[in-house]
Design a protein around this motif. Structure first.
Motif, PDB file in Angstrom:
ATOM      1  N   THR A 182      43.793 -62.970 -46.917  1.00 37.97           N
ATOM      2  CA  THR A 182      42.892 -64.054 -46.522  1.00 37.97           C
ATOM      3  C   THR A 182      43.453 -64.812 -45.323  1.00 37.97           C
ATOM      4  N   ASP A 183      44.771 -65.012 -45.311  1.00 32.07           N
ATOM      5  CA  ASP A 183      45.420 -65.681 -44.185  1.00 32.07           C
ATOM      6  C   ASP A 183      45.388 -64.801 -42.937  1.00 32.07           C
ATOM      7  N   ILE A 184      45.617 -63.503 -43.116  1.00 33.66           N
ATOM      8  CA  ILE A 184      45.680 -62.588 -41.971  1.00 33.66           C
ATOM      9  C   ILE A 184      44.326 -62.484 -41.278  1.00 33.66           C
ATOM     10  N   ILE A 185      43.260 -62.399 -42.058  1.00 29.32           N
ATOM     11  CA  ILE A 185      41.918 -62.312 -41.470  1.00 29.32           C
ATOM     12  C   ILE A 185      41.636 -63.556 -40.620  1.00 29.32           C
TER      13      ILE A 185
ATOM     14  N   ILE B  40      39.825 -68.090 -54.740  1.00 32.63           N
ATOM     15  CA  ILE B  40      38.849 -68.919 -54.029  1.00 32.63           C
ATOM     16  C   ILE B  40      39.532 -70.029 -53.255  1.00 32.63           C
ATOM     17  N   GLN B  41      40.593 -70.582 -53.821  1.00 33.97           N
ATOM     18  CA  GLN B  41      41.280 -71.676 -53.135  1.00 33.97           C
ATOM     19  C   GLN B  41      41.846 -71.230 -51.793  1.00 33.97           C
ATOM     20  N   ALA B  42      42.339 -69.993 -51.720  1.00 36.48           N
ATOM     21  CA  ALA B  42      42.827 -69.485 -50.437  1.00 36.48           C
ATOM     22  C   ALA B  42      41.683 -69.326 -49.442  1.00 36.48           C
ATOM     23  N   VAL B  43      40.527 -68.879 -49.910  1.00 38.16           N
ATOM     24  CA  VAL B  43      39.361 -68.761 -49.036  1.00 38.16           C
ATOM     25  C   VAL B  43      39.000 -70.132 -48.476  1.00 38.16           C
TER      26      VAL B  43
ATOM     27  N   GLY C 240      38.728 -73.946 -43.878  1.00 34.43           N
ATOM     28  CA  GLY C 240      39.138 -75.208 -43.251  1.00 34.43           C
ATOM     29  C   GLY C 240      39.943 -74.986 -41.985  1.00 34.43           C
ATOM     30  N   ARG C 241      40.849 -74.012 -41.999  1.00 34.96           N
ATOM     31  CA  ARG C 241      41.634 -73.684 -40.804  1.00 34.96           C
ATOM     32  C   ARG C 241      40.735 -73.315 -39.632  1.00 34.96           C
ATOM     33  N   LEU C 242      39.731 -72.487 -39.906  1.00 35.86           N
ATOM     34  CA  LEU C 242      38.857 -72.025 -38.831  1.00 35.86           C
ATOM     35  C   LEU C 242      37.968 -73.161 -38.316  1.00 35.86           C
ATOM     36  N   LEU C 243      37.476 -73.996 -39.210  1.00 34.18           N
ATOM     37  CA  LEU C 243      36.686 -75.152 -38.774  1.00 34.18           C
ATOM     38  C   LEU C 243      37.528 -76.080 -37.906  1.00 34.18           C
ATOM     39  N   ASP C 244      38.769 -76.311 -38.325  1.00 31.78           N
ATOM     40  CA  ASP C 244      39.650 -77.185 -37.540  1.00 31.78           C
ATOM     41  C   ASP C 244      39.903 -76.606 -36.149  1.00 31.78           C
ATOM     42  N   TYR C 245      40.058 -75.290 -36.073  1.00 27.26           N
ATOM     43  CA  TYR C 245      40.298 -74.688 -34.766  1.00 27.26           C
ATOM     44  C   TYR C 245      39.060 -74.816 -33.871  1.00 27.26           C
ATOM     45  N   LEU C 246      37.891 -74.582 -34.419  1.00 30.54           N
ATOM     46  CA  LEU C 246      36.668 -74.737 -33.621  1.00 30.54           C
ATOM     47  C   LEU C 246      36.516 -76.169 -33.127  1.00 30.54           C
TER      48      LEU C 246
END
Length: 557
Positions: A171-174, A345-348, A353-359
């Motif tokens: 999940t982190d790698i994707i 699910i928690q990792a997802v 959140g990581r991707l939203l923060d980057y955007l």
């Protein structure tokens, strides 16, 4: 095709025709074209999202999407199994039209898909994560896909045709790959990215940081966890997806000691045992061998933490096998299932959140149409089941969240009947392109722009057809219609049975009313509406075609 290293060189997009590059650009005074980000998980059901009212797990980043966008309460898939659902999303067409009816098929990548159309219009396109269509992606500038179902630890990817194994948790790698693509894109042009997770697909292996995180939780049981399937037909009784009976202790529940994992197991094909005995033995060995393979992808340090986390569960199981009743074991297995499923699910949610923060960091968040969905829903103990496939609510319904502030009001909800085949025409429409006439889904633009209201002439029923039988979990072939208030299902092939449910009085679909005289008029109306839908989508002989299926261990869907 080149890989991410080529993206870093800045040379990737020079090869695109100038006419396409110009199409994606914005003349002075013209609005910027929206980016498109499709977030999809595998087997993430609405019952495990707090924005849908779940009491099982908190999903704050997914809740943010719902809070800042629109939540669809009634989005349905046309075929509740992974590969076929993905093909429907790509093409905007039903399974019998796009040709990918079951997981043994090979997706015809030469056919029209929405990423191809966006790419032709100048969008930078990427496919990252779980593909599961048995053919290479087409229409993408960059693609990095998991092999088959993918692995949770040290997963293998095919990246633009090159095999590579990545260290870490899938999940982190994707997400790392998605962010890297965005870092190296051409910022003057819009992007369309498919960000597809393996999680929370079986066998629910948590990240190292989440090992044991839910061990003290006691999850509320579905009221029908011990369902006896009275009031329904053979299909409900003859499936093979019961938590108590069909969940593999080794693979699903991780009930093997390090010593057991170090042993060698082989499948058997001959011997004195009869065919059923061999099949049962091989099912057990297959589950052991798969768990061994998954476990051995971990580093020694990861294995040590894993063994420590699961040792108490293994010890408890050994005790319960001697003392517990079958119902008590089912209840215990349900708790272990939920602990792992919710941890995954928690990792997802963290990675969303990581991707939203980057955007947000790069200033593209509000100019990106963000969709979160799953390839279908999933049973979390309802009717005593795990997995999906059935036309029942828990898996026919799939979550759908859409965030796009220029059009979608914050915190809005829609009860309009939406489908997974609607996503392709919606993306094409919102990109400012003409939706092809042969797409069978409908653009959701009108629903999104109206605060969730269904436009005039919107569908009043959704069509469903499941094909993969005989196969894993033994869910019989069936098709049907779901309206706002009722559901009509026909199970066929080695059975000929109809079921009908009054969803207002019986939302959990416990008692079929198909033969109830009080529903005779409703039943006739549903049959007429079903036949109309079948004519509309071109599935007018659903029981007549012959389907053959490959039954192999790699099809654990």
């Amino acid at each position: 095709m080149k890989n991410l290293e080529t993206l870093r060189s800045g040379a990737r997009y020079a090869a695109l025709p100038l006419t396409l590059t110009a199409l994606a650009g914005c003349s002075e005074g013209q609005p910027k074209r929206p980016n498109i980000l499709v977030m999809m998980t595998d087997d993430h059901t609405a019952q495990a999202m707090s924005c849908y009212g779940s009491l099982l797990v908190e999903t704050p980043n997914l809740d943010r999407l719902a809070r800042e966008g629109m939540l669809f309460e009634n989005c349905y898939v046309s075929n509740a199994i992974s590969g076929p659902s993905r093909a429907c999303i790509l093409t905007g067409k039903y399974s019998h039209v796009n040709g990918f009816t079951d997981n043994s098929r090979t997706f015809d990548g030469d056919q029209q898909t929405f990423p191809k159309l966006l790419h032709e219009a100048g969008y930078q396109t990427a496919m990252i994560g779980k593909w599961h269509l048995n053919s290479d992606p087409q229409g993408f500038d960059f693609w990095s896909i998991l092999v088959g179902q993918g692995e949770y630890y040290a997963p293998q990817f095919i990246e633009n045709g090159e095999n590579r194994v990545e260290k870490g948790y899938v999940t982190d790698i994707i997400t790392d790959k998605a962010i890297s693509f965005l870092e190296h894109r051409d910022p003057s042009r819009p992007f369309a990215m498919l960000y597809y997770h393996k999680a929370p697909h079986r066998n629910w292996m948590p990240a190292q940081r989440h090992l044991g995180i839910n061990d003290s939780r006691v999850y509320p049981e579905p009221f029908n966890l011990l369902d006896d399937y009275a009031g329904r037909g053979r299909a409900a009784r003859e499936q093979a997806m019961e938590i108590g009976r069909d969940m593999w202790p080794e693979w699903d529940l991780k009930l093997m000691t390090p010593e057991e994992l170090s042993r060698s197991y082989e499948l058997e094909s001959t011997g004195d045992a009869n065919r059923d005995d061999v099949a049962r033995a091989n099912d057990w060995r297959s589950s052991v061998m798969q768990y061994q393979a998954a476990y051995n992808r971990m580093t020694d340090e990861e294995k040590a933490r894993w063994n420590e986390a699961y040792a108490p569960r293994i010890a408890e199981y050994k005790r319960l096998r001697k003392t517990a009743t079958p119902d008590e074991l089912t209840r215990w297995k349900y708790q272990q299932y939920m602990r792992d499923y919710c941890a995954v699910i928690q990792a997802v949610d963290e990675n969303v959140g990581r991707l939203l923060d980057y955007l947000e960091k790069i200033g593209e968040l509000d100019n990106t149409i963000i969709v979160y969905t799953s390839d279908q829903g999933f049973f979390l103990g309802e009717h005593g089941w795990f997995d999906k496939r059935f036309m029942y609510e828990e898996c026919q319904r799939t979550p759908l969240l859409v965030r796009y502030p220029p059009m979608v009001g914050a915190g809005t909800r829609s009860r309009a009947l939406a489908m997974n085949i609607d996503l392709a025409p919606t993306f094409i429409d919102l990109a400012g392109l003409a939706v092809p006439d042969d797409m069978q889904g409908r653009s959701l633009r009108g629903v999104l722009a109206s605060g969730g209201e269904a436009p005039e002439g919107w569908r009043t029923g959704v069509y469903y057809h499941y094909y993969e039988y005989p196969s894993w979990h033994s869910v019989k072939r069936h098709y049907g219609i779901r309206t706002a208030d009722y559901k009509l299902i026909h199970f066929y092939n080695d059975v000929d049975e109809w079921e009908m449910y009054d969803l207002k009085r019986d939302p959990h679909e416990m008692h079929s009313v198909y033969d109830d005289p009080a529903y005779a008029e409703v039943r006739r109306g549903l049959h007429v509406q079903l036949e109309e839908l079948q004519r509309e989508c071109g599935d007018t002989d659903p029981c007549e075609r012959e389907y053959e299926f490959f039954r192999g261990a790699d099809q654990l869907k």
